[in-house]
Structure formats: structure tokens, C-alpha cells
Design an enzyme around this catalytic site. Structure first.
Site, mmCIF file in Angstrom:
data_model
loop_
_atom_site.group_PDB
_atom_site.id
_atom_site.type_symbol
_atom_site.label_atom_id
_atom_site.label_comp_id
_atom_site.label_asym_id
_atom_site.label_seq_id
_atom_site.Cartn_x
_atom_site.Cartn_y
_atom_site.Cartn_z
ATOM 1 N N LYS A 1 -13.101 -10.128 7.648
ATOM 2 C CA LYS A 1 -13.201 -8.678 7.826
ATOM 3 C C LYS A 1 -12.692 -7.954 6.584
ATOM 4 O O LYS A 1 -11.981 -8.527 5.759
ATOM 5 C CB LYS A 1 -12.429 -8.245 9.077
ATOM 6 C CG LYS A 1 -10.953 -8.590 9.074
ATOM 7 C CD LYS A 1 -10.316 -8.240 10.413
ATOM 8 C CE LYS A 1 -8.825 -8.555 10.396
ATOM 9 N NZ LYS A 1 -8.174 -8.170 11.661
ATOM 10 N N ARG B 1 -5.075 -3.371 22.413
ATOM 11 C CA ARG B 1 -5.891 -2.945 21.276
ATOM 12 C C ARG B 1 -7.367 -3.143 21.591
ATOM 13 O O ARG B 1 -8.087 -2.179 21.815
ATOM 14 C CB ARG B 1 -5.494 -3.713 20.005
ATOM 15 C CG ARG B 1 -6.199 -3.230 18.760
ATOM 16 C CD ARG B 1 -5.788 -3.990 17.520
ATOM 17 N NE ARG B 1 -6.234 -5.383 17.539
ATOM 18 C CZ ARG B 1 -6.172 -6.192 16.479
ATOM 19 N NH1 ARG B 1 -5.656 -5.760 15.340
ATOM 20 N NH2 ARG B 1 -6.592 -7.438 16.570
ATOM 21 N N TYR C 1 4.435 12.441 -14.948
ATOM 22 C CA TYR C 1 4.378 13.668 -14.166
ATOM 23 C C TYR C 1 5.750 14.059 -13.635
ATOM 24 O O TYR C 1 6.508 13.226 -13.137
ATOM 25 C CB TYR C 1 3.431 13.489 -12.977
ATOM 26 C CG TYR C 1 1.973 13.631 -13.315
ATOM 27 C CD1 TYR C 1 1.466 14.815 -13.848
ATOM 28 C CD2 TYR C 1 1.093 12.580 -13.080
ATOM 29 C CE1 TYR C 1 0.121 14.943 -14.148
ATOM 30 C CE2 TYR C 1 -0.261 12.707 -13.372
ATOM 31 C CZ TYR C 1 -0.742 13.886 -13.904
ATOM 32 O OH TYR C 1 -2.071 14.018 -14.197
ATOM 33 N N MET D 1 -2.960 8.296 -11.199
ATOM 34 C CA MET D 1 -4.204 7.821 -10.605
ATOM 35 C C MET D 1 -4.784 6.638 -11.375
ATOM 36 O O MET D 1 -5.270 5.668 -10.775
ATOM 37 C CB MET D 1 -5.232 8.940 -10.554
ATOM 38 C CG MET D 1 -6.551 8.529 -9.907
ATOM 39 S SD MET D 1 -7.787 9.839 -9.892
ATOM 40 C CE MET D 1 -7.054 10.989 -8.728
#
Length: 383
Positions: A57, A156, A278, A324
Site C-alpha cells: 500500500k 477501524r 528564516y 521547502m
């Protein structure tokens, strides 16, 4: 997957449909398919003859479901599990007919024809899903394979005990369904001292006796290490295949399966008092030598994940905030000029594992793996 396609996938990763070469990428993610194969062998050895599936998955936990499936098939694995129908369709296209592919979340209403066309096996989690698949079998005029999942105590996925009890008294409830497995999932398998494991095992045994006779499956990665009484006829490891420790209370019995290296984009020297990154959350307390690497949270690197990179065994701490597309390292511990533009530093590898990185982020190795982004060049070895 044929050899030419496999080799192509070892050279490139796709971003917006465009190939990314190793030279063009800011970081290199090496996936050791040989280690994944060895991890499968180690798990099989613990299972002592019990069948072992591969859970693929989230695109093979972020590492490439098609490539991992191809590697595991060479070890004799012929049962795979994905989470979503779309994942199953993509995997079937990649690996072709033959292996069974089960869809853990079941089929969304109306999608049954797509699953049938792709030769997929739903994991039926509710009476609604059961009725829909039974209708699909009737329309196809043949029995269709499926697994039945029961909720043994995780709340679940899976049929609630009341649903199982009701179906047990319903004539024809499983008409047209070729029940391949009855399964459930353990909530606390990584905590072997917890009574919940035995409670779930007992409830699973109770519930499956009400369903059509079929092989049973309960153990996930950590469940394999709970002992033979949890193994049944099929185990379903996922994270352990990819090197995440299934026994966090003990040394990792698995081999690491990935290495992540980022390229140095720039180096510089700064004086005492210079603000870094930053918000100037770091300010140099002395002259420093810095390197900026081409990796950041845009690549799935959590801002709180492992707070250092490594080069030739030397720890290079992060300074300032993770951006980023970049992270700033303090490289003052290295000889001047030793690290330059284009050189690689290790983020995950021999010096710090996936689980180490996760610990810094207050998360788990699963999340680190599945977050690793699409901008990396992916290099596959040992397949």
C-alpha cells in the site's frame, strides 16, 4: 515487469510525467531491493512454513510498489495487499496477471466492475460491500474471490461482531463468494506485553468460526514476532519489509532498505553574529562554515525530522529552519574545502536509520518512508 522497463525505472523517477535524471535531481533515494528480499526471507524463516504476503500500500510504502513486487516475486511471494482500488489497478498493470492482489479498504460503491476487470480481490469489510460483490458475482455468472475482514478489536476496518453474527444466520449470505481468507488486524502488536493482543486473537478465533471455512490471516509485521499462535495460514508484513523495526522494544531484526543522500548546492563562510535561515532562529556565535543542501519539506522531509546530516562519518548539524527546498548545515567540523558543490551528504543510511529520523520528528518510520517525495532520483539496486 520486463527487464527493460525495470532498468528504466532504476534510472528515472517521474515528476509531472517527466523523467528526472540523477544529474538533475537535488537528492538521491537508493532503494535496496536486495535488502527487501532478505527481509522477506527473514520473516519467512520466522513463520516456519506459513505463507507470507507482501503489503504494498501507499506505493510500496513510498518505495515503488511495482519494483518491490517484482523483487518479492523472485522470493516466491504471490500474494500482495494494497489499500485502495486505484493502487490495485496500477499494480496489476505493472506486474501483469498471476499474483493475487487484495484491496484492504474494500471497493467504493459502484467500482466493482473495475475491480473485476483488473482481476483484483476485495477485502470485504461490511455487509454493504458483501452484498455488492455478491451481486457482481451473480452478474458475472461465476464465483468471485474475496477476503472477509472482521473487526476483532481495532474499530477501524472489518465487519463488526454483530454483523458477523447476523450473517452467520443468513442463508446464502456468501453465495457466489470464493472466500480466500478470513482476516483481521492487530492494534498493538508492537507492544507484546499488552493483553489486547491475546484479546484480539481470541475474538478473531470466535468470529471466524461463524464464517465460511477458509485460511486465516492475522499477523502484520509486528504480529509475526508475537509467536506461532498469531501466524495462522498467512502473514501480511508491510513496514518490516522496508526496514522499519517491527520490534521497537528490541534491536531491529531487519536490514535497512533505503539510503537518502542530498546534494550540496552551495557552501559559505559566515562571521559571528550572522543570522541563519528564516526568522534568524539561529545566529552564529562564532565564525562558521555552512553548506546548503537541496532537500527540504517539499521533499517530505519533516521540519522536526533528524536534525543532522553525515559526511564520511562526521555529523553535520542542521542550523536554522528547514526550508521547502533546502537545509543549512554546519560543516565546521570538516577540513576546509573538503565538502563542495555537488557532493552528497547522508540523511538516511548507515549513520541514521529511518527510525532515527522518525524519532526526531515524534513520528514513526512508516510516515517518514511514505512522505519521501517525488523530486528524488530513485536508484534501485539488488532486485
Amino acid at each position: 515487469m520486463d527487464d527493460d522497463a525495470s532498468r528504466a525505472l532504476t534510472r528515472y523517477d517521474a515528476i509531472g510525467g517527466q523523467p528526472v535524471s540523477e544529474a538533475a535531481a537535488g537528492a538521491i533515494l537508493t532503494i535496496e531491493l536486495g535488502a527487501i528480499r532478505e527481509n522477506y526471507r527473514r520473516l519467512k524463516a520466522r513463520l516456519n512454513g506459513v505463507r507470507c504476503a507482501g503489503v504494498l500500500k501507499a506505493d510500496g510504502y513510498g518505495l515503488g510498489a511495482a519494483q518491490v513486487a517484482s523483487a518479492l516475486a523472485k522470493e516466491g511471494c504471490d500474494i500482495f495487499f494494497v489499500a485502495l482500488l486505484g493502487e490495485g489497478i496500477a499494480l496489476r498493470k505493472a506486474i501483469g496477471p498471476g499474483p493475487d492482489i487484495f484491496v484492504l479498504n474494500g471497493l467504493p460503491p459502484g467500482s466493482e466492475p473495475e475491480a473485476l476487470a483488473a482481476g483484483l480481490c476485495p477485502v470485504i469489510n461490511s455487509p454493504v460491500q458483501l452484498k455488492a460483490w455478491r451481486g457482481t458475482a451473480r452478474d458475472a455468472a461465476r464465483n468471485l474471490p474475496a477476503a472477509i475482514q472482521v473487526d476483532s478489536g481495532m474499530a477501524r476496518l472489518g465487519m463488526a461482531p454483530a454483523d458477523v453474527e447476523a450473517l452467520a444466520g443468513e442463508a446464502g449470505a456468501f453465495n457466489g463468494i470464493d472466500v480466500r481468507f478470513v482476516m483481521s488486524h492487530l492494534a498493538r502488536a508492537d507492544e507484546p506485553q499488552q493483553a489486547a493482543n491475546e484479546e484480539q486473537r481470541r475474538e478473531f478465533e470466535r468470529l471466524r468460526k461463524m464464517l465460511p471455512a477458509a485460511p486465516a490471516s492475522l499477523a502484520n509485521s509486528s504480529g509475526i514476532f508475537l509467536g506461532p499462535e498469531y501466524h495462522h495460514e498467512l502473514a501480511r508484513p508491510g513496514a518490516a519489509l522496508y526496514g522499519v523495526n517491527p520490534t521497537p522494544y528490541a534491536p531491529n531484526p531487519m536490514l535497512p532498505a533505503i539510503r537518502l543522500d542530498a546534494k550540496v548546492a552551495q557552501t559559505r563562510e559566515i562571521g559571528a553574529g550572522t543570522g541563519i535561515g528564516y526568522g534568524h532562529t539561529n545566529r552564529a556565535d562564532r565564525p562558521l562554515r555552512l553548506a546548503t543542501i537541496s532537500l527540504g519539506y517539499g521533499d517530505g522531509w519533516h521540519r522536526r525530522a533528524a536534525s543532522a546530516a553525515w559526511f564520511e562519518g562526521v555529523r553535520l548539524p542542521f542550523v536554522g529552519r528547514v526550508s521547502m527546498d533546502s537545509i543549512i548545515l554546519d560543516i565546521s567540523a570538516l577540513p576546509a574545502g573538503r565538502l563542495g558543490e555537488g557532493d552528497l551528504v547522508e540523511l538516511i543510511g548507515p549513520s541514521q536509520s529511518v527510525d532515527d529520523a522518525a524519532g526526531h520528528a515524534g513520528t514513526i518510520g512508516y510516515e517518514i518512508l511514505t512522505s519521501l517525495g517525488a523530486r528524488f532520483h530513485r536508484r534501485y539496486t539488488g532486485g
